[in-house]
Design a protein around this motif. Structure first.
Motif, PDB file in Angstrom:
ATOM      1  N   LYS A  46       0.659  -1.227   0.223  1.00  0.00           N
ATOM      2  CA  LYS A  46      -0.162   0.258   0.052  1.00  0.00           C
ATOM      3  C   LYS A  46       1.271   1.053  -0.058  1.00  0.00           C
ATOM      4  O   LYS A  46       0.439   2.422  -0.738  1.00  0.00           O
ATOM      5  CB  LYS A  46      -0.737   0.297   1.318  1.00  0.00           C
ATOM      6  CG  LYS A  46      -1.548   0.830   1.001  1.00  0.00           C
ATOM      7  CD  LYS A  46      -2.987   0.482   1.772  1.00  0.00           C
ATOM      8  CE  LYS A  46      -3.619   1.505   1.999  1.00  0.00           C
ATOM      9  NZ  LYS A  46      -5.216   0.564   3.406  1.00  0.00           N
ATOM     10  N   ASN A  47       2.169   1.664   0.716  1.00  0.00           N
ATOM     11  CA  ASN A  47       3.166   2.794   0.747  1.00  0.00           C
ATOM     12  C   ASN A  47       3.744   3.050  -0.443  1.00  0.00           C
ATOM     13  O   ASN A  47       4.302   3.864  -0.613  1.00  0.00           O
ATOM     14  CB  ASN A  47       3.537   2.315   1.773  1.00  0.00           C
ATOM     15  CG  ASN A  47       2.718   1.897   3.439  1.00  0.00           C
ATOM     16  OD1 ASN A  47       1.924   2.767   3.509  1.00  0.00           O
ATOM     17  ND2 ASN A  47       3.305   1.509   4.148  1.00  0.00           N
ATOM     18  N   ILE A  48       4.010   1.831  -1.071  1.00  0.00           N
ATOM     19  CA  ILE A  48       4.737   2.174  -2.266  1.00  0.00           C
ATOM     20  C   ILE A  48       4.004   2.135  -3.939  1.00  0.00           C
ATOM     21  O   ILE A  48       4.386   1.938  -4.772  1.00  0.00           O
ATOM     22  CB  ILE A  48       5.642   0.983  -2.361  1.00  0.00           C
ATOM     23  CG1 ILE A  48       5.075  -0.537  -2.477  1.00  0.00           C
ATOM     24  CG2 ILE A  48       6.577   1.136  -1.380  1.00  0.00           C
ATOM     25  CD1 ILE A  48       6.354  -1.335  -3.493  1.00  0.00           C
ATOM     26  N   LEU A  49       2.357   2.199  -3.340  1.00  0.00           N
ATOM     27  CA  LEU A  49       1.810   2.499  -5.010  1.00  0.00           C
ATOM     28  C   LEU A  49       2.026   3.740  -5.798  1.00  0.00           C
ATOM     29  O   LEU A  49       1.853   4.080  -4.871  1.00  0.00           O
ATOM     30  CB  LEU A  49       0.677   1.838  -4.566  1.00  0.00           C
ATOM     31  CG  LEU A  49      -0.553   1.325  -3.788  1.00  0.00           C
ATOM     32  CD1 LEU A  49      -1.478   1.292  -3.411  1.00  0.00           C
ATOM     33  CD2 LEU A  49      -0.030   0.045  -4.745  1.00  0.00           C
ATOM     34  N   THR A  50       1.874   3.609  -7.060  1.00  0.00           N
ATOM     35  CA  THR A  50       2.697   4.569  -7.965  1.00  0.00           C
ATOM     36  C   THR A  50       2.151   5.476  -8.309  1.00  0.00           C
ATOM     37  O   THR A  50       1.534   6.407  -8.478  1.00  0.00           O
ATOM     38  CB  THR A  50       3.117   3.954  -9.772  1.00  0.00           C
ATOM     39  OG1 THR A  50       1.645   3.269  -9.550  1.00  0.00           O
ATOM     40  CG2 THR A  50       4.319   2.982  -8.961  1.00  0.00           C
ATOM     41  N   GLY A  51      -0.062   5.088  -7.703  1.00  0.00           N
ATOM     42  CA  GLY A  51      -0.953   6.049  -7.972  1.00  0.00           C
ATOM     43  C   GLY A  51      -2.110   5.886  -6.123  1.00  0.00           C
ATOM     44  O   GLY A  51      -1.141   5.598  -5.323  1.00  0.00           O
ATOM     45  N   PRO A  52      -2.679   6.831  -5.793  1.00  0.00           N
ATOM     46  CA  PRO A  52      -3.075   6.379  -4.680  1.00  0.00           C
ATOM     47  C   PRO A  52      -4.151   5.828  -4.696  1.00  0.00           C
ATOM     48  O   PRO A  52      -4.796   5.185  -5.729  1.00  0.00           O
ATOM     49  CB  PRO A  52      -4.616   8.656  -4.613  1.00  0.00           C
ATOM     50  CG  PRO A  52      -3.605   8.811  -6.668  1.00  0.00           C
ATOM     51  CD  PRO A  52      -3.369   8.216  -7.127  1.00  0.00           C
ATOM     52  N   PRO A  53      -4.318   5.034  -3.189  1.00  0.00           N
ATOM     53  CA  PRO A  53      -4.574   4.064  -2.919  1.00  0.00           C
ATOM     54  C   PRO A  53      -6.330   4.026  -3.605  1.00  0.00           C
ATOM     55  O   PRO A  53      -6.995   2.277  -4.126  1.00  0.00           O
ATOM     56  CB  PRO A  53      -4.978   4.194  -1.171  1.00  0.00           C
ATOM     57  CG  PRO A  53      -3.667   4.710  -1.146  1.00  0.00           C
ATOM     58  CD  PRO A  53      -3.618   5.880  -1.759  1.00  0.00           C
ATOM     59  N   ASP A  54      -7.295   5.301  -3.595  1.00  0.00           N
ATOM     60  CA  ASP A  54      -8.462   5.001  -3.701  1.00  0.00           C
ATOM     61  C   ASP A  54      -8.272   4.507  -5.431  1.00  0.00           C
ATOM     62  O   ASP A  54      -9.496   3.360  -6.152  1.00  0.00           O
ATOM     63  CB  ASP A  54      -9.719   5.643  -3.569  1.00  0.00           C
ATOM     64  CG  ASP A  54      -9.108   7.545  -4.001  1.00  0.00           C
ATOM     65  OD1 ASP A  54      -7.482   7.702  -4.518  1.00  0.00           O
ATOM     66  OD2 ASP A  54      -9.170   8.315  -4.160  1.00  0.00           O
ATOM     67  N   VAL A  55      -7.838   5.611  -6.033  1.00  0.00           N
ATOM     68  CA  VAL A  55      -7.663   4.703  -7.603  1.00  0.00           C
ATOM     69  C   VAL A  55      -7.198   3.839  -8.417  1.00  0.00           C
ATOM     70  O   VAL A  55      -7.949   2.504  -8.935  1.00  0.00           O
ATOM     71  CB  VAL A  55      -7.077   6.106  -8.256  1.00  0.00           C
ATOM     72  CG1 VAL A  55      -6.490   5.577  -9.908  1.00  0.00           C
ATOM     73  CG2 VAL A  55      -6.920   7.480  -8.246  1.00  0.00           C
ATOM     74  N   TYR A  56      -5.937   2.782  -6.763  1.00  0.00           N
ATOM     75  CA  TYR A  56      -6.270   1.540  -7.770  1.00  0.00           C
ATOM     76  C   TYR A  56      -7.099   0.145  -6.873  1.00  0.00           C
ATOM     77  O   TYR A  56      -7.057  -0.242  -7.948  1.00  0.00           O
ATOM     78  CB  TYR A  56      -4.636   0.840  -6.319  1.00  0.00           C
ATOM     79  CG  TYR A  56      -4.213  -0.304  -6.370  1.00  0.00           C
ATOM     80  CD1 TYR A  56      -3.397  -0.634  -7.289  1.00  0.00           C
ATOM     81  CD2 TYR A  56      -4.799  -1.605  -5.940  1.00  0.00           C
ATOM     82  CE1 TYR A  56      -2.649  -1.467  -7.864  1.00  0.00           C
ATOM     83  CE2 TYR A  56      -4.287  -2.654  -6.429  1.00  0.00           C
ATOM     84  CZ  TYR A  56      -3.531  -2.708  -6.602  1.00  0.00           C
ATOM     85  OH  TYR A  56      -3.284  -4.369  -6.872  1.00  0.00           O
ATOM     86  N   LEU A  57      -7.578   1.288  -5.857  1.00  0.00           N
ATOM     87  CA  LEU A  57      -9.762   0.432  -5.206  1.00  0.00           C
ATOM     88  C   LEU A  57      -9.887   0.495  -6.461  1.00  0.00           C
ATOM     89  O   LEU A  57     -10.486  -0.766  -7.126  1.00  0.00           O
ATOM     90  CB  LEU A  57      -9.231   0.994  -3.880  1.00  0.00           C
ATOM     91  CG  LEU A  57     -10.399  -0.080  -3.142  1.00  0.00           C
ATOM     92  CD1 LEU A  57     -10.012  -1.330  -2.911  1.00  0.00           C
ATOM     93  CD2 LEU A  57     -11.046   0.627  -2.210  1.00  0.00           C
ATOM     94  N   ARG A  58     -10.213   1.280  -7.216  1.00  0.00           N
ATOM     95  CA  ARG A  58     -11.411   1.515  -8.241  1.00  0.00           C
ATOM     96  C   ARG A  58     -10.769   0.812  -9.944  1.00  0.00           C
ATOM     97  O   ARG A  58     -11.695  -0.439  -9.643  1.00  0.00           O
ATOM     98  CB  ARG A  58     -11.335   2.564  -8.523  1.00  0.00           C
ATOM     99  CG  ARG A  58     -12.643   3.060  -9.620  1.00  0.00           C
ATOM    100  CD  ARG A  58     -12.848   4.226  -9.897  1.00  0.00           C
ATOM    101  NE  ARG A  58     -11.564   5.011 -10.322  1.00  0.00           N
ATOM    102  CZ  ARG A  58     -11.220   5.486 -10.493  1.00  0.00           C
ATOM    103  NH1 ARG A  58     -11.064   6.458  -9.210  1.00  0.00           N
ATOM    104  NH2 ARG A  58     -10.395   6.222 -11.280  1.00  0.00           N
ATOM    105  N   ASN A  59      -9.756   0.929 -10.097  1.00  0.00           N
ATOM    106  CA  ASN A  59      -8.871   0.819 -11.336  1.00  0.00           C
ATOM    107  C   ASN A  59      -8.524  -1.441 -11.516  1.00  0.00           C
ATOM    108  O   ASN A  59      -8.531  -2.035 -12.503  1.00  0.00           O
ATOM    109  CB  ASN A  59      -8.154   1.793 -11.968  1.00  0.00           C
ATOM    110  CG  ASN A  59      -8.702   2.895 -11.939  1.00  0.00           C
ATOM    111  OD1 ASN A  59      -9.548   2.661 -12.217  1.00  0.00           O
ATOM    112  ND2 ASN A  59      -7.525   3.599 -12.451  1.00  0.00           N
ATOM    113  N   TYR A  60      -8.475  -1.370  -9.612  1.00  0.00           N
ATOM    114  CA  TYR A  60      -7.369  -2.993 -10.130  1.00  0.00           C
ATOM    115  C   TYR A  60      -8.587  -3.599  -8.852  1.00  0.00           C
ATOM    116  O   TYR A  60      -8.024  -5.371  -8.804  1.00  0.00           O
ATOM    117  CB  TYR A  60      -6.338  -2.304  -9.205  1.00  0.00           C
ATOM    118  CG  TYR A  60      -5.356  -2.385 -10.762  1.00  0.00           C
ATOM    119  CD1 TYR A  60      -5.100  -2.594 -11.952  1.00  0.00           C
ATOM    120  CD2 TYR A  60      -5.607  -0.964 -10.343  1.00  0.00           C
ATOM    121  CE1 TYR A  60      -3.809  -2.122 -13.023  1.00  0.00           C
ATOM    122  CE2 TYR A  60      -4.246  -0.307 -11.264  1.00  0.00           C
ATOM    123  CZ  TYR A  60      -3.877  -0.626 -12.422  1.00  0.00           C
ATOM    124  OH  TYR A  60      -2.889  -0.249 -13.428  1.00  0.00           O
TER     125      TYR A  60
END
Length: 371
Positions: A46-60
């Protein structure tokens, strides 16, 4: 009476439509693993994601959890529809894996190794053992691989790295295609070998049923057929007539003219019997000069007419080896309409009628009339 497959063997045969269902089920498992991997990565990195966590949660996670199962459900639904051709269903389940590979490789820009997943469809196509299908799937996946590479290049990835990944992944895809073709050809070769062995086995089993000298069915086959036909006729409520034939004065032919002449007589009678064989009329050699005919569905008068025609042909034949001596046979007939009993009783009745024909001067046919 002989069956190509027994019930247990038939149940083990996996049809192409069942293979489609298996691939669809494997697609469900693949989708579940993709979503699970995204969830694990979301919490583990979670701490090294390239984008915001909510974007990752939505897109992936959220969108794939909706879209990928929906795609799998659609394919599942189409595979279950009876009016859709089988070939279309086979291509559909293979393209499902192409779609999953395209999703993985084009959305995970930092994991270009996922371009290698396009080999999944090619290997899966070997199930259907069609080289043309495998070739078409290879070409479709090659195009999808190139398209994924273009998407990655437009996304701002390192051009040299993406090009190298596409090149290596296509090499893997091409090698997968070559291996798939080898596997299919090997499967075809194994199948041909099995079919050849099966034909040899069937031929050997058929030879074991025959009398090697006359080519008619032998005594063992007669015993089995008599029992089977009696049961079949009893079940079908039809009649069965048994004719037992014995060559008249055959011992004298052997003693006076030699065994070669006797063999000639047996072969000549065998040819007469063979010429009258049909699906419901079977001829057998059950002894030295003794023969039998099973006539399924024939009443005794119909059987009498057929046997009398053969008797007339035998009587009118001339055999040069025995100085044109008239060779005849006697025949006893027994029918389940007259003798409604088991196979042993039917055979005894036919033997009684044959014995009576011998006592009546030979060269005649006697119908068993009951005790």
């Amino acid at each position: 009476m002989d069956q190509d497959f027994n019930v247990n063997e038939a149940e083990t045969v996996i049809t192409p439509i069942r293979w489609c269902r298996y691939l669809v089920n494997a697609g469900y498992a693949t989708v579940a693993m993709i979503i699970l991997a995204h969830i694990v990565w979301y919490y583990a990195a979670k701490n090294i994601l390239t984008g915001p966590p909510d974007v990752y949660l939505r897109n992936y996670i959220v969108l794939p959890a909706i879209g990928l199962p929906a795609l799998n459900l659609l394919v599942d639904y189409l595979v279950r529809l009876p009016r859709i051709p089988l070939l279309f269903k086979e291509y559909l389940v293979l393209l499902l894996y192409t779609a999953l590979s395209f999703y993985l490789s084009s959305t995970h820009r930092i994991a270009t190794v996922l371009l290698g997943t396009f080999s999944m469809s090619v290997f899966a196509s070997t199930i259907f053992a069609d080289i043309k299908m495998t070739r078409r799937i290879f070409l479709i996946n090659s195009a999808a691989l190139v398209l994924s590479g273009i998407i990655l290049l437009k996304g701002g990835n390192d051009n040299s790295g993406v090009l190298m990944a596409v090149f290596v992944s296509w090499d893997i895809l091409f090698c997968s295609y070559l291996l798939a073709k080898i596997m299919i050809r090997n499967g075809h070769n194994q199948l041909n070998s099995l079919m050849h062995l099966y034909d040899l086995k069937e031929n050997m089993q058929e030879q074991l049923k025959l009398d090697p000298f006359t080519g008619l069915y032998n005594r063992g086959t007669f015993d089995a057929c008599l029992t089977g036909m009696v049961e079949e006729c009893r079940y079908e409520n039809s009649c069965l007539t048994l004719a037992v034939i014995d060559v008249d004065k055959f011992k004298r032919v052997n003693d006076v003219y030699g065994h070669a002449a006797g063999d000639r007589v047996l072969l000549h009678l065998s040819q007469i019997l063979k010429s009258n064989q049909t699906e419901d009329i079977k001829a057998f050699r059950i002894g030295g000069e003794e023969f039998a005919i099973l006539l399924k569905g024939y009443h005794v008068k119909e059987a009498y007419r057929i046997c009398d025609e053969m008797r007339t042909i035998m009587e009118s034949s001339s055999l040069n080896q025995i100085d044109r001596r008239i060779i005849t046979f006697s025949c006893g007939l027994a029918c389940t309409d007259i003798q409604p009993a088991g196979p042993e009783a039917l055979l005894r009745a036919a033997d009684v009628a044959l014995y009576e024909a011998k006592n009546n001067g030979r060269n005649c046919i006697v119908i068993y009339a009951g005790p």
